[in-house]
Design a protein around this motif. Sequence first.
Motif, mmCIF file in Angstrom:
data_model
loop_
_atom_site.group_PDB
_atom_site.id
_atom_site.type_symbol
_atom_site.label_atom_id
_atom_site.label_comp_id
_atom_site.label_asym_id
_atom_site.label_seq_id
_atom_site.Cartn_x
_atom_site.Cartn_y
_atom_site.Cartn_z
ATOM 1 N N GLU A 134 -10.038 4.253 -0.021
ATOM 2 C CA GLU A 134 -10.114 2.849 0.349
ATOM 3 C C GLU A 134 -9.560 2.041 -0.825
ATOM 4 O OE1 GLU A 134 -13.574 1.120 2.747
ATOM 5 O OE2 GLU A 134 -13.990 0.575 0.657
ATOM 6 N N LEU A 135 -8.577 1.210 -0.548
ATOM 7 C CA LEU A 135 -7.975 0.360 -1.572
ATOM 8 C C LEU A 135 -8.347 -1.089 -1.272
ATOM 9 C CD1 LEU A 135 -6.013 2.916 -1.150
ATOM 10 C CD2 LEU A 135 -4.388 1.554 -2.420
ATOM 11 N N LEU A 136 -8.802 -1.804 -2.275
ATOM 12 C CA LEU A 136 -9.089 -3.227 -2.129
ATOM 13 C C LEU A 136 -7.959 -4.009 -2.764
ATOM 14 C CD1 LEU A 136 -12.899 -3.302 -3.036
ATOM 15 C CD2 LEU A 136 -11.821 -3.050 -0.795
ATOM 16 N N LEU A 137 -7.452 -4.986 -2.028
ATOM 17 C CA LEU A 137 -6.355 -5.815 -2.511
ATOM 18 C C LEU A 137 -6.784 -7.274 -2.474
ATOM 19 C CD1 LEU A 137 -5.064 -3.451 -0.410
ATOM 20 C CD2 LEU A 137 -3.006 -4.334 -1.459
ATOM 21 N N ASP A 138 -6.290 -8.049 -3.436
ATOM 22 C CA ASP A 138 -6.576 -9.486 -3.396
ATOM 23 C C ASP A 138 -5.566 -10.160 -2.478
ATOM 24 O OD1 ASP A 138 -4.225 -9.708 -4.889
ATOM 25 O OD2 ASP A 138 -5.268 -10.114 -6.768
ATOM 26 N N ASP A 139 -5.572 -11.484 -2.431
ATOM 27 C CA ASP A 139 -4.685 -12.218 -1.526
ATOM 28 C C ASP A 139 -3.213 -12.131 -1.927
ATOM 29 O OD1 ASP A 139 -6.627 -13.091 0.273
ATOM 30 O OD2 ASP A 139 -7.173 -14.780 -1.020
ATOM 31 N N SER A 140 -2.897 -11.644 -3.127
ATOM 32 C CA SER A 140 -1.528 -11.644 -3.649
ATOM 33 C C SER A 140 -0.517 -10.788 -2.898
ATOM 34 C CB SER A 140 -1.515 -11.245 -5.114
ATOM 35 O OG SER A 140 -2.292 -12.139 -5.842
ATOM 36 N N PRO A 141 -0.649 -9.651 -2.393
ATOM 37 C CA PRO A 141 -1.702 -8.643 -2.443
ATOM 38 C C PRO A 141 -1.478 -7.641 -3.573
ATOM 39 C CG PRO A 141 -0.129 -8.021 -0.776
ATOM 40 C CD PRO A 141 0.373 -9.288 -1.427
ATOM 41 N N VAL A 142 -2.395 -7.601 -4.506
ATOM 42 C CA VAL A 142 -2.374 -6.660 -5.612
ATOM 43 C C VAL A 142 -3.609 -5.782 -5.493
ATOM 44 C CG1 VAL A 142 -2.551 -6.464 -8.128
ATOM 45 C CG2 VAL A 142 -1.094 -8.219 -7.129
ATOM 46 N N THR A 162 -6.732 -4.114 -6.519
ATOM 47 C CA THR A 162 -7.696 -4.416 -7.580
ATOM 48 C C THR A 162 -8.701 -3.300 -7.781
ATOM 49 O OG1 THR A 162 -9.131 -5.567 -6.008
ATOM 50 C CG2 THR A 162 -7.520 -6.901 -7.213
ATOM 51 N N GLU A 163 -8.793 -2.403 -6.799
ATOM 52 C CA GLU A 163 -9.799 -1.350 -6.883
ATOM 53 C C GLU A 163 -9.486 -0.293 -5.830
ATOM 54 O OE1 GLU A 163 -14.522 -1.558 -5.670
ATOM 55 O OE2 GLU A 163 -13.568 -3.349 -6.455
ATOM 56 N N THR A 193 -7.552 -3.976 6.962
ATOM 57 C CA THR A 193 -8.375 -5.058 7.494
ATOM 58 C C THR A 193 -8.403 -6.226 6.519
ATOM 59 O OG1 THR A 193 -10.371 -4.041 6.569
ATOM 60 C CG2 THR A 193 -9.884 -3.553 8.864
ATOM 61 N N SER A 194 -8.519 -7.398 7.070
ATOM 62 C CA SER A 194 -8.590 -8.618 6.267
ATOM 63 C C SER A 194 -10.042 -8.872 5.857
ATOM 64 C CB SER A 194 -8.062 -9.790 7.089
ATOM 65 O OG SER A 194 -8.169 -10.978 6.368
ATOM 66 N N ARG A 195 -10.231 -9.299 4.618
ATOM 67 C CA ARG A 195 -11.553 -9.675 4.114
ATOM 68 C C ARG A 195 -11.465 -11.133 3.677
ATOM 69 N NH1 ARG A 195 -12.511 -7.484 -0.884
ATOM 70 N NH2 ARG A 195 -10.338 -7.099 -1.236
ATOM 71 N N ASP A 196 -12.601 -11.734 3.390
ATOM 72 C CA ASP A 196 -12.612 -13.116 2.908
ATOM 73 C C ASP A 196 -11.808 -13.267 1.625
ATOM 74 O OD1 ASP A 196 -14.147 -14.029 5.002
ATOM 75 O OD2 ASP A 196 -16.043 -13.755 3.925
ATOM 76 N N GLU A 197 -11.913 -12.292 0.739
ATOM 77 C CA GLU A 197 -11.251 -12.387 -0.559
ATOM 78 C C GLU A 197 -10.025 -11.495 -0.690
ATOM 79 O OE1 GLU A 197 -14.421 -9.458 -0.355
ATOM 80 O OE2 GLU A 197 -14.607 -11.604 -0.230
ATOM 81 N N GLY A 198 -9.459 -11.031 0.432
ATOM 82 C CA GLY A 198 -8.261 -10.209 0.367
ATOM 83 C C GLY A 198 -8.172 -9.220 1.504
ATOM 84 N N VAL A 249 0.838 -1.203 0.000
ATOM 85 C CA VAL A 249 0.000 0.000 0.000
ATOM 86 C C VAL A 249 0.871 1.251 0.000
ATOM 87 C CG1 VAL A 249 -1.625 1.343 1.399
ATOM 88 C CG2 VAL A 249 -2.027 -1.090 1.023
ATOM 89 N N VAL A 250 1.871 1.301 0.876
ATOM 90 C CA VAL A 250 2.761 2.461 0.960
ATOM 91 C C VAL A 250 3.489 2.669 -0.368
ATOM 92 C CG1 VAL A 250 4.875 3.337 2.055
ATOM 93 C CG2 VAL A 250 3.034 2.400 3.460
ATOM 94 N N ALA A 251 3.932 1.598 -0.992
ATOM 95 C CA ALA A 251 4.689 1.696 -2.237
ATOM 96 C C ALA A 251 3.827 2.152 -3.418
ATOM 97 C CB ALA A 251 5.334 0.350 -2.564
ATOM 98 N N ASN A 252 2.529 1.845 -3.398
ATOM 99 C CA ASN A 252 1.702 2.087 -4.573
ATOM 100 C C ASN A 252 0.619 3.147 -4.437
ATOM 101 O OD1 ASN A 252 2.782 0.052 -6.414
ATOM 102 N ND2 ASN A 252 2.105 -1.365 -4.847
ATOM 103 N N ALA A 253 0.227 3.509 -3.232
ATOM 104 C CA ALA A 253 -0.929 4.391 -3.046
ATOM 105 C C ALA A 253 -0.748 5.753 -3.709
ATOM 106 C CB ALA A 253 -1.249 4.554 -1.567
#
Length: 160
Positions: free
Chosen positions: A131-139, A141-142, A102-107, A83-87
């Motif tokens: 608000e940034l949404l990240l997948d499990d990679s973490p990349v 996504t939105e 925070t952790s979500r079911d899908e990331g 997040v710090v590197a890309n925001a």
Amino acid sequence: MATASDGSRCRARTDDGDRCERTAQDDGFCYQHGPDDPTVDEADGDEETGASEETDGDEETEDGSNDDRSVERGPLVEVRERVVANAAGLVGHPLDNVVAITSRDEGWTATVEVVERTAVPDTQDILGRYELLLDDSPVVTEYRRVGRSRRGDTEQEEQL
């Protein structure tokens, strides 16, 4: 009082971070310092003094304090670093703060504040909360802006 025969210096550090100037005794320390002293520089240990070169996993920072962030290196730390590197580049404004992760079911969901407009005094800067949404990679996504406020405002999520 026995002193080191080679005239080596004490292994401890002074309050300002400099190496103690006193001559070391056989144990590697001067008369004022010892192995339990909080100013001891563990990186200077050697076999002659009987000090161990192993550390407990803490890394020492430039100011001489221990950095505990490396101890529990897990997915949350990786997400924060991503997040710090890309925001700032993603949102297009300088990153001011990571507010929440925070952790979500899908990331993961990360909330950050960026400086959308600088002002003088800086308490009048306009901060955007994203608000940034990240997948499990973490990349990432939105992302989306969820609010704006002045830096000096004490109200939660005041809309401008």
